[in-house]
Design a protein around this motif. Structure first.
Motif, PDB file in Angstrom:
ATOM      1  N   GLY A   1      22.569  63.632  35.388  1.00 62.67           N
ATOM      2  CA  GLY A   1      22.900  65.068  35.264  1.00 62.67           C
ATOM      3  C   GLY A   1      21.741  65.829  34.665  1.00 62.67           C
ATOM      4  O   GLY A   1      20.863  65.252  34.031  1.00 62.67           O
ATOM      5  N   PRO A   2      21.709  67.174  34.864  1.00 65.60           N
ATOM      6  CA  PRO A   2      20.547  67.960  34.411  1.00 65.60           C
ATOM      7  C   PRO A   2      20.481  68.138  32.896  1.00 65.60           C
ATOM      8  O   PRO A   2      21.512  68.256  32.240  1.00 65.60           O
ATOM      9  CB  PRO A   2      20.748  69.319  35.087  1.00 65.60           C
ATOM     10  N   VAL A   3      19.263  68.095  32.386  1.00 72.24           N
ATOM     11  CA  VAL A   3      19.023  68.441  30.979  1.00 72.24           C
ATOM     12  C   VAL A   3      17.920  69.493  30.999  1.00 72.24           C
ATOM     13  O   VAL A   3      16.781  69.201  31.318  1.00 72.24           O
ATOM     14  CB  VAL A   3      18.571  67.207  30.153  1.00 72.24           C
ATOM     15  N   GLN A   4      18.330  70.748  30.738  1.00 71.23           N
ATOM     16  CA  GLN A   4      17.367  71.855  30.865  1.00 71.23           C
ATOM     17  C   GLN A   4      16.630  72.112  29.564  1.00 71.23           C
ATOM     18  O   GLN A   4      17.213  72.008  28.488  1.00 71.23           O
ATOM     19  CB  GLN A   4      18.125  73.142  31.178  1.00 71.23           C
ATOM     20  N   VAL A   5      15.351  72.490  29.714  1.00 72.92           N
ATOM     21  CA  VAL A   5      14.584  72.887  28.527  1.00 72.92           C
ATOM     22  C   VAL A   5      14.213  74.354  28.704  1.00 72.92           C
ATOM     23  O   VAL A   5      13.653  74.733  29.730  1.00 72.92           O
ATOM     24  CB  VAL A   5      13.311  72.031  28.372  1.00 72.92           C
TER      25      VAL A   5
ATOM     26  N   THR B   1      26.734  70.168  31.441  1.00 75.72           N
ATOM     27  CA  THR B   1      25.371  70.713  31.319  1.00 75.72           C
ATOM     28  C   THR B   1      24.847  70.523  29.889  1.00 75.72           C
ATOM     29  O   THR B   1      25.611  70.587  28.929  1.00 75.72           O
ATOM     30  CB  THR B   1      25.332  72.230  31.622  1.00 75.72           C
ATOM     31  N   ILE B   2      23.528  70.307  29.806  1.00 72.72           N
ATOM     32  CA  ILE B   2      22.873  70.179  28.495  1.00 72.72           C
ATOM     33  C   ILE B   2      21.620  71.061  28.516  1.00 72.72           C
ATOM     34  O   ILE B   2      20.839  71.011  29.476  1.00 72.72           O
ATOM     35  CB  ILE B   2      22.465  68.711  28.218  1.00 72.72           C
ATOM     36  N   THR B   3      21.481  71.881  27.506  1.00 76.94           N
ATOM     37  CA  THR B   3      20.296  72.751  27.437  1.00 76.94           C
ATOM     38  C   THR B   3      19.672  72.651  26.045  1.00 76.94           C
ATOM     39  O   THR B   3      20.390  72.649  25.043  1.00 76.94           O
ATOM     40  CB  THR B   3      20.713  74.233  27.677  1.00 76.94           C
TER      41      THR B   3
END
Ligand code: ADP
Length: 430
Positions: A299-303, A338-340
Motif C-alpha cells: 500500500g502507498p506511503v506518501q511523503v 493510507t499513510i502520509t
C-alpha cells in the motif's frame, strides 16, 4: 438618650442652679453661676487630660468612680482595649502555630512577590536552598537558584508544571520545584528533596542498560547456533518449525535489547546539541524505504515535504523517531489504508506528522501509549510484533530535541502523531 447622659444633664443644670442660688444670697447670682460653670469645666478638662494621658501612655493611676459620665466612658474604653488585646493575642497565637506547622513541614516553602523577591520561607526551604536569614530575605530567587532550567521554568518559558534541578547546597542533591500562584501577584515556591528518587531512577536506568548489554552476548551465541542449525541440510525436518520459531523469538529479543539500550541512553541524556542541521527530506525518504522493505507493504506511503527547513539536532535520533512512528503506522494500518508523512516549518516552529487511516486508539488509551510496554486493546488483539517501547523512544528522543508529541486518534478511523519542534530547533533555508 442613654440614662447616664440625661442624669448628667440634670446634674449640670442642678450645679449651675445651685451656684446661681448661692450667688443670689450675696446679690451676685451671675457670678455664682459663672463659678459653678468654671468648676464644672475644670473637672471635665481634668478628666480629658487623664483620658489623653491614658491613651498615650497606657497608664491610668486612679479609675474614675462615682456618678457622672466619666466612669462609664473610662470603663467602655477599658473594655474595648481589653477586647482588642485579646484579639491580638489570639492572632499572635495563630501566627505562632502557623509558623510552627510550616516549620515542621518536610517540604520547603518560599513566598515570592511579583518581582520574584523572597518575602519569607520555612525551615525546610532554608535547609534545602541554603538560605540565610539576614542575607537572603528580599533577594530575587533567580540570584540564588541560577540553574538555567529553573530560570526558564520561572519565566514560564518551559511551560512545565515542575522542574528538577541539582540542589544549590552542593553534593549530589536534587530538588524538585513547583510554583503555585496565589493572591494578586504572589507565588509560593514549593521545594522538595528528590535526591533519593533521582538516585533510584539512575540505578534503575543503569541496571536496565547493564542487563541489556550483558544479555546481548549470550543471545548472539544462541542466535548463531540457531542460524547454523537452520542452514544445516542434515538437520531433521521436524526441527525446522521450532528452530524457525526460536530464531524469530531470538530476533525479537535482540530488538527488545536494542530498544531498551536506546531508551536508557535517551533517558539519561541532556538536550542534544543544536550544532548539526538534519535534512528532514532525506531522513523521511530513507525511513520510508527501510520500513517498506522490512514490512513488505504494498500500500502507498506518501511523503509530503512542505518545507526545506532542517532540524537542529541528532540525525540518528530524528531517524529513530520517524522510523518508529512509520513502522507503527504500517503495522496498525490495513493494506488498503493510507499513510502520509509530512514536514512543515515556519518561524513558529516545525511539525513532523505521521498520519494513518488505521485501527486508531481509544480516547482513554491515548495518554498511555507512550508508557513503556503499554499496548492498546486493539493493538494487542492484532498480535503485531513490536517491543512496546517504540513510542517511549519517540517521546524521549523528542524531549532531547525540546519537542513535544501530540497524538490525535479515533478508534477505527486512524491516528495522527505530530512532533512539534520549537523555533530555536529549526533552521529555515531560503
Ligand atoms: P509497539 O512496539 O507495541 O508498537 P509502541 O510503543 O510503538 O509499541 O506503541 C504502543 C502501542 O500504541 C501499540 O502497541 C499500539 O497498541 C498503539 N499504537 C501505536 N501506534 C499506533 C498507530 N499508528 N495506530 C494505532 N495504534 C497505535
Amino acid at each position: 438618650m442613654p440614662p447616664v447622659w440625661s442624669s448628667e444633664l440634670i446634674r449640670l443644670a442642678a450645679i449651675v442652679a445651685a451656684g446661681g442660688a448661692v450667688g443670689w444670697l450675696y446679690d451676685y447670682p451671675a457670678v455664682g453661676m459663672l463659678i459653678a460653670v468654671t468648676g464644672l469645666l475644670a473637672w471635665h478638662v481634668y478628666n480629658l487630660y487623664r483620658l489623653d494621658l491614658w491613651l498615650r501612655t497606657g497608664k491610668l493611676t486612679i479609675t474614675p468612680d462615682g456618678p457622672g459620665v466619666w466612669p462609664p466612658v473610662f470603663a467602655r474604653i477599658e473594655y474595648i482595649r481589653e477586647k482588642s488585646r485579646r484579639r491580638r493575642n489570639r492572632w499572635r497565637q495563630l501566627v505562632r502555630e502557623l509558623r510552627a506547622s510550616a516549620g515542621a513541614f518536610p517540604d520547603g516553602g518560599v513566598l515570592l512577590n511579583a518581582r520574584h523577591e523572597i518575602v519569607t520561607y520555612n525551615l525546610a526551604a532554608q535547609r534545602l536552598l541554603g538560605l540565610r536569614r539576614n542575607r537572603d530575605r528580599g533577594q530575587r530567587i533567580e540570584n540564588l537558584l541560577r540553574h538555567p532550567d529553573f530560570v526558564a521554568f520561572l519565566s514560564a518559558e518551559s511551560g512545565q508544571a515542575s522542574v528538577e534541578i541539582p540542589g544549590p547546597t552542593g553534593g549530589d542533591t536534587w530538588i524538585s520545584c513547583l510554583l503555585i500562584p496565589y493572591g494578586p501577584e504572589q507565588m509560593l515556591l514549593l521545594v522538595r528533596d528528590v535526591t533519593e528518587n533521582v538516585r533510584l531512577e539512575r540505578m534503575r536506568r543503569d541496571f536496565v542498560a547493564n542487563a541489556s548489554h550483558e544479555l546481548r552476548t549470550p543471545l548472539t551465541v544462541i542466535s548463531g547456533y540457531l542460524d547454523a542449525i537452520a542452514d544445516d541440510v542434515e538437520a531433521p525436518a521436524s526441527w525446522r518449525m521450532p528452530v524457525s520459531e526460536m530464531r524469530a523469538q531470538a530476533h525479537r529479543m535482540g530488538n527488545l535489547l536494542d530498544d531498551l539500550l536506546q531508551l536508557s541512553r535517551l533517558e539519561s541524556g541532556a538536550p542534544c546539541s543544536t550544532e548539526h542541521a538534519v535534512d528532514i527530506g532525506s531522513v523521511l525518504q530513507a525511513a520510508r524505504k527501510e520500513i517498506l522493505a522490512m514490512s513488505g507493504r504494498s500500500g502507498p506511503v506518501q511523503v509530503m515535504l512542505g518545507s526545506t527547513a532542517r532540524i537542529l539536532g541528532d540525525a540518528g535520533e530524528i531517524h529513530s523517531i520517524v522510523s518508529n512512528l512509520l513502522s507503527n503506522a504500517v503495522r496498525y494500518t490495513p493494506e488498503d489504508g493510507t499513510i502520509t508523512v509530512s514536514w512543515r516549518a515556519d518561524a513558529d516552529g516545525g511539525q513532523l506528522a505521521v498520519i494513518d487511516s488505521g485501527i486508531g486508539i481509544a480516547e482513554d488509551e491515548i495518554t498511555r501509549v507512550t508508557e513503556r510496554f503499554y499496548r492498546t486493546d486493539a493493538g494487542r488483539a492484532l498480535q503485531k510484533s513490536g517491543t512496546g517501547l517504540g513510542l517511549a523512544i519517540v517521546k524521549h528522543a523528542l524531549r532531547r530535541h525540546e519537542a513535544d508529541l501530540e497524538i490525535q486518534s479515533r478508534l477505527g478511523e486512524g491516528s495522527t502523531f505530530t512532533c512539534h519542534f520549537p523555533p530555536h530547533r529549526i533552521a529555515l533555508i531560503s
